[in-house]
Design a protein around this motif. Structure first.
Motif, PDB file in Angstrom:
ATOM      1  N   LEU A  35      -2.714   6.191   4.033  1.00  5.92           N
ATOM      2  CA  LEU A  35      -4.025   5.998   4.520  1.00  5.92           C
ATOM      3  C   LEU A  35      -4.233   4.534   5.010  1.00  5.92           C
ATOM      4  O   LEU A  35      -3.891   3.507   4.396  1.00  5.92           O
ATOM      5  CB  LEU A  35      -4.974   6.246   3.186  1.00  5.92           C
ATOM      6  CG  LEU A  35      -4.914   7.575   2.526  1.00  5.92           C
ATOM      7  CD1 LEU A  35      -5.773   7.386   1.156  1.00  5.92           C
ATOM      8  CD2 LEU A  35      -4.849   8.770   3.248  1.00  5.92           C
ATOM      9  N   ALA A  36      -4.944   4.495   6.078  1.00  5.55           N
ATOM     10  CA  ALA A  36      -5.302   3.312   6.844  1.00  5.55           C
ATOM     11  C   ALA A  36      -6.767   3.222   6.745  1.00  5.55           C
ATOM     12  O   ALA A  36      -7.583   3.745   7.261  1.00  5.55           O
ATOM     13  CB  ALA A  36      -4.661   3.158   8.249  1.00  5.55           C
ATOM     14  N   TYR A  37      -7.270   2.218   5.959  1.00  5.47           N
ATOM     15  CA  TYR A  37      -8.816   2.095   5.667  1.00  5.47           C
ATOM     16  C   TYR A  37      -9.484   0.952   6.600  1.00  5.47           C
ATOM     17  O   TYR A  37      -9.061   0.270   6.784  1.00  5.47           O
ATOM     18  CB  TYR A  37      -9.167   1.553   4.590  1.00  5.47           C
ATOM     19  CG  TYR A  37      -9.494   2.772   3.676  1.00  5.47           C
ATOM     20  CD1 TYR A  37     -10.641   3.552   3.346  1.00  5.47           C
ATOM     21  CD2 TYR A  37      -8.352   3.481   2.759  1.00  5.47           C
ATOM     22  CE1 TYR A  37     -10.997   4.490   2.355  1.00  5.47           C
ATOM     23  CE2 TYR A  37      -8.654   4.411   1.856  1.00  5.47           C
ATOM     24  CZ  TYR A  37      -9.968   5.209   1.796  1.00  5.47           C
ATOM     25  OH  TYR A  37      -9.974   6.124   0.984  1.00  5.47           O
ATOM     26  N   TYR A  91      -1.359   2.862   0.922  1.00  3.45           N
ATOM     27  CA  TYR A  91      -2.681   2.629   1.178  1.00  3.45           C
ATOM     28  C   TYR A  91      -2.922   1.234   1.933  1.00  3.45           C
ATOM     29  O   TYR A  91      -2.613   0.159   1.251  1.00  3.45           O
ATOM     30  CB  TYR A  91      -3.482   2.901   0.237  1.00  3.45           C
ATOM     31  CG  TYR A  91      -3.686   4.056  -0.360  1.00  3.45           C
ATOM     32  CD1 TYR A  91      -3.034   5.025   0.012  1.00  3.45           C
ATOM     33  CD2 TYR A  91      -4.298   4.364  -1.675  1.00  3.45           C
ATOM     34  CE1 TYR A  91      -3.008   6.418  -0.511  1.00  3.45           C
ATOM     35  CE2 TYR A  91      -4.340   5.498  -2.359  1.00  3.45           C
ATOM     36  CZ  TYR A  91      -3.810   6.508  -1.785  1.00  3.45           C
ATOM     37  OH  TYR A  91      -3.564   7.840  -2.380  1.00  3.45           O
ATOM     38  N   SER A  92      -3.351   1.013   3.013  1.00  7.05           N
ATOM     39  CA  SER A  92      -3.575  -0.220   3.701  1.00  7.05           C
ATOM     40  C   SER A  92      -5.063  -0.288   4.035  1.00  7.05           C
ATOM     41  O   SER A  92      -5.980   0.255   4.283  1.00  7.05           O
ATOM     42  CB  SER A  92      -2.749  -0.409   5.051  1.00  7.05           C
ATOM     43  OG  SER A  92      -3.202   0.474   6.006  1.00  7.05           O
ATOM     44  N   ALA A  93      -5.729  -1.822   4.310  1.00  9.08           N
ATOM     45  CA  ALA A  93      -6.839  -2.014   4.566  1.00  9.08           C
ATOM     46  C   ALA A  93      -7.127  -3.650   5.241  1.00  9.08           C
ATOM     47  O   ALA A  93      -6.090  -3.975   5.392  1.00  9.08           O
ATOM     48  CB  ALA A  93      -7.793  -2.175   3.169  1.00  9.08           C
ATOM     49  N   THR A  96     -13.100  -3.080   3.180  1.00  3.85           N
ATOM     50  CA  THR A  96     -12.180  -2.325   2.906  1.00  3.85           C
ATOM     51  C   THR A  96     -11.082  -2.702   1.833  1.00  3.85           C
ATOM     52  O   THR A  96     -10.450  -2.002   1.083  1.00  3.85           O
ATOM     53  CB  THR A  96     -11.438  -1.566   3.997  1.00  3.85           C
ATOM     54  OG1 THR A  96     -10.861  -2.784   4.843  1.00  3.85           O
ATOM     55  CG2 THR A  96     -12.432  -1.012   4.985  1.00  3.85           C
ATOM     56  N   ALA A  97     -10.741  -4.254   2.107  1.00  2.00           N
ATOM     57  CA  ALA A  97     -10.016  -4.717   0.901  1.00  2.00           C
ATOM     58  C   ALA A  97     -10.333  -4.504  -0.459  1.00  2.00           C
ATOM     59  O   ALA A  97      -9.787  -4.269  -1.483  1.00  2.00           O
ATOM     60  CB  ALA A  97      -9.885  -6.273   1.525  1.00  2.00           C
ATOM     61  N   THR A  98     -12.018  -4.932  -0.418  1.00  2.00           N
ATOM     62  CA  THR A  98     -12.534  -4.920  -1.928  1.00  2.00           C
ATOM     63  C   THR A  98     -12.476  -3.435  -2.393  1.00  2.00           C
ATOM     64  O   THR A  98     -12.292  -3.177  -3.564  1.00  2.00           O
ATOM     65  CB  THR A  98     -14.055  -5.262  -1.771  1.00  2.00           C
ATOM     66  OG1 THR A  98     -14.144  -6.701  -1.079  1.00  2.00           O
ATOM     67  CG2 THR A  98     -14.953  -5.405  -2.907  1.00  2.00           C
ATOM     68  N   LEU A  99     -12.489  -2.348  -1.539  1.00  2.00           N
ATOM     69  CA  LEU A  99     -12.241  -1.106  -2.026  1.00  2.00           C
ATOM     70  C   LEU A  99     -10.808  -0.879  -2.488  1.00  2.00           C
ATOM     71  O   LEU A  99     -10.884  -0.223  -3.719  1.00  2.00           O
ATOM     72  CB  LEU A  99     -12.570  -0.188  -0.683  1.00  2.00           C
ATOM     73  CG  LEU A  99     -12.062   1.473  -0.735  1.00  2.00           C
ATOM     74  CD1 LEU A  99     -13.107   2.014  -1.901  1.00  2.00           C
ATOM     75  CD2 LEU A  99     -12.082   2.107   0.340  1.00  2.00           C
TER      76      LEU A  99
END
Length: 401
Positions: A307-309, A153-155, A164-167
């Motif tokens: 998954l790319a956020y 999973y990346s953000a 999205t990093a916080t997510l």
């Protein structure tokens, strides 16, 4: 220590200002965050203290002193027997609050502190630095779980999509907590997820750009000045809020070898012909440290799913060109059902050279770009609770497959 870190640390410490904190901690009352004061404040960003055990110390006494629980201390120190604590040993004492803040901007430094704090509180989580950027900031992955299924999973490929990093950080902490204490997350048992899957979370692919957008860069410094010089060629893009690229002016999610030449033609026709705030594809595919590292890491892990956020739009993009990946649409429909997001084909002008595109092309496995929230980037933090709620099912379902 920037203003965001200082505000957060003081709030968590319970003191209204630096002078009050300094007075309570026997520091010179300068009202300035000098080196000693920053060192004293850092545990409130990391979420733990390291304490040397004295004669008569117990987990219960430490829990009472630092406002935490014996269970939290035991989880952070699995090698220590609470009944036989050795005098002089160092013990990690988690503090009585969540490590990951969800109501302040997520800077590059704060992201690293959160990752360190999670790994210290839950030592079954492992950190791996994938690279450093051209400006020296680390890009770090967190591994959690030990199951046979592998996901990445990346953000925050894009700077102004830092929410999205916080997510991913909040998810990592909640998942680790559920594993450590036997709880549920997203309708699944944390320990069952860990037994089924090994998840690799890369919460901030573009830390340089994130620091520009969140105000962590010194506006009088060289990095800021360089970014402004690139932005001058694109005066219609708001600065710095419209910045998506890394600080070299390359849009990282247009830098992968998956129809890169097509992406270049599209973006050049739109006027993005040189480094700038967004949509410049780079001089060649994988010519940036961040994308080189993520591609190399992906090949090393050989994941079953990525998954790319991104933000925004509340939409899930699932395909690349006409490549048919077995089960990809069906899993995407499940993601849509648990999130309320729509499953859609990628618009043509955005359909090339992304991380998800490259993964589908090279691995022939399910990959998804997930656009969280709605509005104009950077999204306001008031949306975070809804974003987290909407995506928790996706994040846990992705681990189960």
């Amino acid at each position: 220590m920037n203003d965001t870190d200082l505000f957060l640390a003081l709030r968590r410490s319970g003191y209204p200002n630096l002078a009050a904190f300094q007075a309570a901690n026997n520091l010179p009352q300068t009202g300035v965050a000098d080196e000693r004061t920053q060192a004293a404040l850092e545990p409130y960003l990391l979420g733990y203290r390291t304490v040397r055990l004295a004669q008569g110390d117990t987990f219960w006494r430490l829990a009472q002193e630092f406002g935490t629980t014996t269970q939290a201390i035991a989880a952070a120190n699995p090698a220590l027997n609470p009944q036989r604590l050795p005098v002089g040993a160092m013990v990690v004492v988690p503090l009585g609050f969540a490590v990951v803040p969800t109501d302040v901007p997520m800077t590059a430094r704060l992201c690293q502190l959160c990752l360190q704090g999670i790994a210290k509180r839950y030592p079954f989580c492992q950190l791996q630095q994938l690279t450093t950027t051209a400006f020296g900031r680390p890009v770090t992955a967190l591994r959690i779980g030990q199951g046979p299924r592998r996901v990445i999973y990346s953000a925050a490929h894009h700077a102004n999509e830092w929410i999205t990093a916080t997510l991913l950080l909040a998810f990592a902490e909640d998942l680790a907590k559920a594993i450590a204490f036997g709880g549920d997350i997203g309708g699944s048992q944390g320990r069952a997820l860990a037994e089924a899957c090994t998840a690799y979370l890369i919460p901030m692919v573009d830390p340089d750009g994130v620091d520009l957008v969140t105000g962590a860069l010194d506006s009088q410094g060289e990095e800021y000045a360089y970014a402004r010089s690139l932005a001058a060629f694109y005066p219609n893009i708001p600065f710095p809020s419209g910045w998506k690229a890394n600080l070299l002016g390359t849009d990282l999610n247009l830098n992968y070898p998956a129809g890169w030449s097509t992406a270049r033609g599209i973006k050049f026709s739109q006027g993005f012909t040189r480094p700038g705030p967004r949509d410049y594809v780079g001089a060649a595919p994988l010519d940036q440290r961040e994308t080189i590292a993520l591609a190399r890491f992906t090949r090393q892990i050989d994941p079953d799913l990525v998954l790319a956020y991104h933000s925004q739009g509340q939409v899930i993009y699932w395909q690349f060109q006409d490549i048919q990946v077995p089960g990809a649409r069906e899993l995407g429909e499940q993601f849509a059902a648990v999130s309320g997001y729509s499953l859609e084909d990628t618009p043509y002008n955005s359909a090339f050279a992304g991380y998800k595109d490259w993964f589908i092309q090279d691995f022939r496995r399910p990959g998804y770009t997930i656009e969280v929230g709605y509005g104009v980037n950077p999204l306001p933090l008031q949306q975070f609770p809804e974003i987290y709620r909407d995506n928790l099912g996706i994040l846990t379902l992705g681990m189960l497959g």
